[in-house]
Write a protein that holds these residues in place. Structure first.
Motif, mmCIF file in Angstrom:
data_model
loop_
_atom_site.group_PDB
_atom_site.id
_atom_site.type_symbol
_atom_site.label_atom_id
_atom_site.label_comp_id
_atom_site.label_asym_id
_atom_site.label_seq_id
_atom_site.Cartn_x
_atom_site.Cartn_y
_atom_site.Cartn_z
ATOM 1 N N SER A 1 -4.610 9.728 13.023
ATOM 2 C CA SER A 1 -4.529 9.783 11.555
ATOM 3 C C SER A 1 -5.759 9.128 10.932
ATOM 4 O O SER A 1 -6.281 9.602 9.923
ATOM 5 N N PHE A 2 -6.222 8.038 11.538
ATOM 6 C CA PHE A 2 -7.439 7.374 11.048
ATOM 7 C C PHE A 2 -8.650 8.296 11.239
ATOM 8 O O PHE A 2 -9.523 8.392 10.364
ATOM 9 N N GLU A 3 -8.674 8.983 12.369
ATOM 10 C CA GLU A 3 -9.797 9.886 12.650
ATOM 11 C C GLU A 3 -9.820 11.066 11.664
ATOM 12 O O GLU A 3 -10.885 11.494 11.215
ATOM 13 N N LEU A 4 -8.630 11.584 11.336
ATOM 14 C CA LEU A 4 -8.555 12.679 10.353
ATOM 15 C C LEU A 4 -9.074 12.215 8.997
ATOM 16 O O LEU A 4 -9.776 12.947 8.287
ATOM 17 N N GLY B 1 0.825 -1.210 0.000
ATOM 18 C CA GLY B 1 0.000 0.000 0.000
ATOM 19 C C GLY B 1 0.852 1.251 0.000
ATOM 20 O O GLY B 1 0.595 2.203 -0.769
ATOM 21 N N ILE B 2 1.904 1.258 0.840
ATOM 22 C CA ILE B 2 2.786 2.424 0.939
ATOM 23 C C ILE B 2 3.529 2.650 -0.390
ATOM 24 O O ILE B 2 3.573 3.772 -0.919
ATOM 25 N N VAL B 3 4.071 1.557 -0.947
ATOM 26 C CA VAL B 3 4.822 1.660 -2.210
ATOM 27 C C VAL B 3 3.901 2.140 -3.333
ATOM 28 O O VAL B 3 4.255 3.039 -4.112
ATOM 29 N N ALA B 4 2.691 1.565 -3.400
ATOM 30 C CA ALA B 4 1.752 1.956 -4.457
ATOM 31 C C ALA B 4 1.354 3.428 -4.319
ATOM 32 O O ALA B 4 1.263 4.147 -5.318
ATOM 33 N N PHE C 1 -0.843 8.725 5.698
ATOM 34 C CA PHE C 1 -0.492 8.942 7.110
ATOM 35 C C PHE C 1 -0.832 7.724 7.993
ATOM 36 O O PHE C 1 0.033 7.223 8.733
ATOM 37 N N PRO C 2 -2.074 7.197 7.944
ATOM 38 C CA PRO C 2 -2.360 6.024 8.782
ATOM 39 C C PRO C 2 -1.544 4.801 8.382
ATOM 40 O O PRO C 2 -1.141 4.012 9.245
ATOM 41 N N LEU C 3 -1.275 4.671 7.069
ATOM 42 C CA LEU C 3 -0.508 3.498 6.620
ATOM 43 C C LEU C 3 0.926 3.544 7.163
ATOM 44 O O LEU C 3 1.424 2.556 7.689
#
Lengths: 219, 362
Positions: free
Chosen positions: A182-185, A122-125, A156-158
């Motif tokens: 970060s999830f809440e944002l 996910g981060i790389v993509a 950010f959450p990842l």
């Protein structure tokens, strides 16, 4: 405010605020649109709205052979990111505990190693699509502030979650609080940005398919 | 009250052998992450250290911290080291009572002005001074008066360090820890509910050896004991890393000794030495006994949701919030939809069709 205060706040009041904004915003937007209504069609229907609508919801997720190489990149990277993000979000044991506290029920988790791999994918993509957005002249021209903001709110959450499960040298308490925040944002931003496609995507696809189906043409 | 014996004299008088004493010094050096070369220095310093005067003040507390230290296990050098200090005032342990007890405190303060150690357990109420008094003196008055002449303060237990359970919401007495009130003295927070006995004596040994306070973390706790989280030193950590969790206290996972995260273990966010020094002379610690860590050495641990709620779970009443939010969204959406529909109908009613004549005129 100590780290403990911060963590307690994001687990309690912060989550309440985020969930409230998310639910009020999304339900408001959906209802407001739905209640405008559709003009009654006087033409004779040539096909079933529901069948064609649902078919389009599914078909728009498939790879199409007429895409260019550049189109393939967007599609493949997009696919990897979305699948990786959803698997990481919904099948990590700690996340399921969070959903359990929200919904009252849980489901089986995937092994942490699988989640680590999906998080990395996910981060790389996400980094790849950002790079493409910046380097591709057309995409760059079409992008505005909101595109970069939503990219960051998704990234950010990842990244904080990845650090949380792999870097034990970092202060766990503070990082966990930042990760939950970060999830809440992200939740708060969904109703006000393009991120609302997580809900409207299905409706929009269905609507396109339903119109075409009614007219008896392929969507 | 003045006693010129050294700590070494007292320990020898209590039958501690040189070997036993050196073993204690080596263990202390090891626990406090000091090099082996420091062991003789610790031994020599402790041997020659003057018996320090200690004034122990108990405020809003349960006496658990004193119990932890004095009744933890069979007598050891740690326990005897505690006994080797001149405990001039401790209203649970001292024989004197009433005016005589208070006189002992005042005398110790006077004779050892600027040199005595002050140990505090329990929180201090900032609300009505009458919430907690000793001999008619409010806790805050006794604390500030005694702290003025102290060389250093050891805040024993989470109540003295961070306010602890009395500080929990809604904190009816306005309870706070020592460091919220005293700003001009070195304060060592030995948190825990109760703290590990060896941590208290380790801090005392450090003070007696070096005459200084040990290196502290940002919460004022000795790094040697509070430098790592329970989670990082937990023997069940490999199960966490593999995603193997006990779901209940008596399922197969619990019997296999799997991680207690889902049962509310606060090990990942708690810094203490339980997983390494353990309790009852190293016999066990809560997680080893099958119960998750409750995070008792952290500030506000009582307000972090239920003790059995996983760390990643929410702590507020989310169900009611979600229902109210969904209701508010539905009402707002319905009103907006209705207004939009009205605007649409109005626009349709006002719409004038373009005729051929209009086009020709233009």
């Amino acid at each position: 405010m100590t780290e403990t205060d911060f963590l307690n706040w994001v687990r309690g009041t912060g989550m309440q605020i985020a969930l409230t904004v998310f639910l009020v915003g999304m339900i408001y937007r959906l209802l407001e649109n739905y209640l405008i209504g559709r003009k009654k069609s006087l033409a004779e229907p040539k096909g079933d709205e529901w069948r064609h609508g649902l078919n389009t919801v599914w078909r728009r997720s498939l790879l199409h052979s007429n895409l260019t190489t550049r189109g393939y990149f967007t599609l493949v990277a997009g696919y990897i990111f979305h699948l990786a993000f959803l698997i990481t979000l919904f099948f990590f044991a700690q996340h399921i505990e969070m959903f359990k506290s929200l919904l009252g029920f849980g489901w089986p988790a995937l092994p942490p190693l699988v989640i680590t791999v999906t998080a990395v994918l996910g981060i790389v993509a996400l980094i790849a699509v950002l790079f493409h957005r910046i380097t591709d002249p057309v995409k760059r021209m079409l992008s505005d502030f909101q595109d970069y903001l939503t990219w960051f709110l998704t990234f950010f959450p990842l990244i904080t979650g990845f650090l949380l499960i792999t870097q034990s040298s970092l202060p766990y308490k503070g990082l966990l609080a930042v990760h939950i925040l970060s999830f809440e944002l992200l939740l708060i931003a969904i109703p006000f940005t393009k991120l609302s496609h997580m809900v409207t995507l299905v409706i929009a696809r269905w609507y396109n398919g339903a119109i075409a189906g009614y007219k008896g043409v392929q969507s | 009250m003045t006693d010129h014996r050294t700590v070494g004299d007292i320990l020898r008088g209590q039958g501690i052998s040189r070997r036993g004493f050196m073993k204690f010094c080596a263990a202390t050096a090891s626990m406090m992450a000091m090099p082996p070369g420091m062991v003789p220095a610790i031994a020599q310093a402790l041997d020659n250290a003057r018996r320090p005067s200690v004034i122990w003040l108990s405020f809003q507390e349960c006496t658990g911290c004193t119990e932890s230290l004095t009744r933890s296990h069979t007598p050891t050098v740690e326990g005897l080291l505690f006994e080797s200090i001149s405990l001039d005032y401790h209203h649970t342990l001292q024989a004197a009572s009433g005016h005589a007890a208070e006189q002992a405190r005042e005398q110790a303060m006077h004779e050892n002005q600027g040199k005595y150690l002050m140990v505090v357990d329990g929180s201090i109420p900032l609300g009505n001074p009458g919430y907690s008094t000793i001999a008619g003196i409010s806790n805050i008055d006794m604390l500030t008066e005694t702290a003025a002449g102290a060389a250093a303060i050891i805040a024993v237990g989470t109540c003295a360090a961070f306010g602890g359970i009395p500080h929990a919401n809604p904190n009816p007495t306005g309870a706070v820890g020592v460091s919220e009130i005293i700003k001009d003295k070195p304060i060592i927070n030995v948190s825990g509910c109760p703290p590990i006995p060896v941590v208290i004596t380790g801090v005392l040994a450090h003070y007696l050896t070096f005459g200084t306070i040990p290196e502290l973390d940002k919460l004022g706790r000795p790094k040697a004991f509070f430098g790592e989280s329970i989670h990082d030193r937990c023997y069940r950590r490999p199960f966490y890393d593999k995603g193997l969790f006990a779901e209940t206290f008596d399922d197969e996972g619990a019997r296999q000794g799997w991680c207690l995260y889902k049962l509310g273990c606060k090990g990942p966010t708690t810094y203490n030495a339980c997983a390494t020094t353990k309790w009852n002379a190293g016999v066990s610690f809560p997680i080893q006994s099958g119960h998750g860590c409750i995070g008792c050495s952290e500030p506000d641990f009582w307000d972090g949701g239920g003790l059995y709620r996983p760390l990643s779970a929410t702590t507020a009443d989310i169900g009611t919030t979600a229902l109210l939010a969904a209701g508010a969204g539905a009402v707002a959406g319905a009103v907006a939809g209705r207004l939009n529909k009205g605007a649409k109908s109005q626009a349709q009613a006002q719409h004038e069709k373009l005729t051929v004549e209009d086009i020709e005129e233009s």
